[in-house]
Enzyme design. Structure first.
Site, PDB file in Angstrom:
ATOM      1  N   HIS A   1       0.833  -1.211   0.000  1.00  0.00           N
ATOM      2  CA  HIS A   1       0.000   0.000   0.000  1.00  0.00           C
ATOM      3  C   HIS A   1       0.868   1.262   0.000  1.00  0.00           C
ATOM      4  O   HIS A   1       0.588   2.220  -0.727  1.00  0.00           O
ATOM      5  CB  HIS A   1      -0.898   0.025   1.248  1.00  0.00           C
ATOM      6  CG  HIS A   1      -1.974  -1.010   1.262  1.00  0.00           C
ATOM      7  ND1 HIS A   1      -2.097  -1.947   2.261  1.00  0.00           N
ATOM      8  CD2 HIS A   1      -2.991  -1.266   0.393  1.00  0.00           C
ATOM      9  CE1 HIS A   1      -3.137  -2.727   2.017  1.00  0.00           C
ATOM     10  NE2 HIS A   1      -3.691  -2.342   0.889  1.00  0.00           N
TER      11      HIS A   1
ATOM     12  N   LYS B   1     -17.448  -7.132   7.657  1.00  0.00           N
ATOM     13  CA  LYS B   1     -16.122  -7.748   7.707  1.00  0.00           C
ATOM     14  C   LYS B   1     -15.489  -7.450   9.061  1.00  0.00           C
ATOM     15  O   LYS B   1     -15.467  -6.287   9.494  1.00  0.00           O
ATOM     16  CB  LYS B   1     -15.247  -7.121   6.608  1.00  0.00           C
ATOM     17  CG  LYS B   1     -14.497  -8.120   5.737  1.00  0.00           C
ATOM     18  CD  LYS B   1     -13.874  -7.361   4.584  1.00  0.00           C
ATOM     19  CE  LYS B   1     -12.688  -8.020   3.973  1.00  0.00           C
ATOM     20  NZ  LYS B   1     -12.135  -7.218   2.859  1.00  0.00           N
TER      21      LYS B   1
ATOM     22  N   ARG C   1      -1.139  -6.474  -8.600  1.00  0.00           N
ATOM     23  CA  ARG C   1      -0.024  -7.388  -8.315  1.00  0.00           C
ATOM     24  C   ARG C   1       0.181  -8.391  -9.430  1.00  0.00           C
ATOM     25  O   ARG C   1       1.275  -8.904  -9.622  1.00  0.00           O
ATOM     26  CB  ARG C   1      -0.274  -8.118  -6.990  1.00  0.00           C
ATOM     27  CG  ARG C   1      -0.099  -7.220  -5.785  1.00  0.00           C
ATOM     28  CD  ARG C   1      -0.680  -7.822  -4.552  1.00  0.00           C
ATOM     29  NE  ARG C   1      -2.119  -7.966  -4.677  1.00  0.00           N
ATOM     30  CZ  ARG C   1      -2.963  -8.082  -3.674  1.00  0.00           C
ATOM     31  NH1 ARG C   1      -2.501  -8.110  -2.452  1.00  0.00           N
ATOM     32  NH2 ARG C   1      -4.252  -8.193  -3.865  1.00  0.00           N
TER      33      ARG C   1
ATOM     34  N   SER D   1      -2.703  -7.789   2.631  1.00  0.00           N
ATOM     35  CA  SER D   1      -3.031  -7.663   4.055  1.00  0.00           C
ATOM     36  C   SER D   1      -3.481  -9.004   4.617  1.00  0.00           C
ATOM     37  O   SER D   1      -3.094  -9.382   5.734  1.00  0.00           O
ATOM     38  CB  SER D   1      -4.147  -6.637   4.259  1.00  0.00           C
ATOM     39  OG  SER D   1      -3.731  -5.367   3.853  1.00  0.00           O
TER      40      SER D   1
HETATM   41  O1  PNS Z   1      -8.568  -3.516   0.053  1.00  0.00           O
HETATM   42  P1  PNS Z   1      -9.788  -4.171  -0.579  1.00  0.00           P
HETATM   43  O2  PNS Z   1     -10.636  -4.841   0.484  1.00  0.00           O
HETATM   44  O3  PNS Z   1      -9.419  -5.093  -1.697  1.00  0.00           O
HETATM   45  O4  PNS Z   1     -10.662  -2.961  -1.200  1.00  0.00           O
HETATM   46  C1  PNS Z   1     -11.854  -3.241  -1.903  1.00  0.00           C
HETATM   47  C2  PNS Z   1     -12.606  -1.932  -2.246  1.00  0.00           C
HETATM   48  C3  PNS Z   1     -12.853  -1.119  -1.005  1.00  0.00           C
HETATM   49  C4  PNS Z   1     -11.778  -1.119  -3.220  1.00  0.00           C
HETATM   50  C5  PNS Z   1     -13.953  -2.346  -2.926  1.00  0.00           C
HETATM   51  O5  PNS Z   1     -14.576  -3.326  -2.158  1.00  0.00           O
HETATM   52  C6  PNS Z   1     -14.902  -1.174  -3.110  1.00  0.00           C
HETATM   53  O6  PNS Z   1     -14.721  -0.363  -3.997  1.00  0.00           O
HETATM   54  N1  PNS Z   1     -15.920  -1.082  -2.211  1.00  0.00           N
HETATM   55  C7  PNS Z   1     -16.889  -0.018  -2.188  1.00  0.00           C
HETATM   56  C8  PNS Z   1     -18.283  -0.502  -2.614  1.00  0.00           C
HETATM   57  C9  PNS Z   1     -18.454  -0.378  -4.119  1.00  0.00           C
HETATM   58  O7  PNS Z   1     -18.320   0.678  -4.705  1.00  0.00           O
HETATM   59  N2  PNS Z   1     -18.759  -1.530  -4.770  1.00  0.00           N
HETATM   60  C10 PNS Z   1     -18.911  -1.627  -6.197  1.00  0.00           C
HETATM   61  C11 PNS Z   1     -17.546  -1.848  -6.860  1.00  0.00           C
HETATM   62  S1  PNS Z   1     -17.676  -1.897  -8.608  1.00  0.00           S
END
Ligand code: PNS
Length: 156
Positions: A18, A42, A88, A125
């Site tokens: 990150h 979560k 990644r 993570s």
């Molecule tokens: O670190 P992560 O858990 O991989 O992050 C995931 C994240 C937060 C980027 C993704 O879950 C997200 O964008 N969540 C917000 C809800 C949302 O907009 N969902 C539709 C995505 S197309």
């Protein structure tokens, strides 16, 4: 034009991966917002406030905010023109490509993919938490303050 990039994630905890992506964003964009998602379904190792404080300490020059609901709504609210995601490898790309298309479909906001530094391509993570909880050494994969905090939480 002053471009704002939004870098969303759970950041539970922030890893060297990150920090890599966020630090490189600071060099590329005038304003960088690290957006920590609020996800009540979560169970997180670190609280939202802890994760936000970690990010503020780790990456100078960024704004740190939290959001719930749709990422695109947070991007609109904070006037971010670009979503930035670290990639990644191919598995990340498959998933991220789908989300990038969905987000662009929703509001027109585009996504920029930044390749992880090669030495960090295996860092996540969730793996860091698992390895650390089982007694493995993750000290070279997370910043010192995160390593110390994980030890205090008895997962390091
Ligand atoms: O670190 P992560 O858990 O991989 O992050 C995931 C994240 C937060 C980027 C993704 O879950 C997200 O964008 N969540 C917000 C809800 C949302 O907009 N969902 C539709 C995505 S197309």
């Amino acid at each position: 034009m002053k471009v704002t990039a939004i870098c969303p994630g759970s950041y539970d905890p922030p890893t060297n991966g990150h920090v890599d992506i966020l630090s490189r964003c600071v060099l590329m964009y005038e304003r960088v917002v690290a957006a920590v998602v609020v996800n009540p379904s979560k169970t997180a190792l670190f609280s939202l406030d802890e994760r936000m404080d970690f990010l503020r300490e780790l990456v100078p020059g960024i704004e740190v905010r939290s959001f719930s609901g749709l990422l695109v709504d947070a991007a609109t609210e904070w006037s971010a023109q670009v979503i930035v995601k670290g990639l990644r490898g191919a598995a990340d790309f498959e998933y991220e490509q789908q989300m990038a298309h969905m987000n662009r479909h929703l509001t027109g906001v585009d996504t920029v993919f930044v390749p992880s530094s090669p030495e960090l391509m295996f860092v996540s993570s969730s793996l860091v938490k698992e390895v650390s909880a089982l007694g493995g050494d993750v000290s070279s994969l997370v910043p010192g303050i995160i390593h110390d905090a994980m030890k205090e939480r008895h997962v390091g």
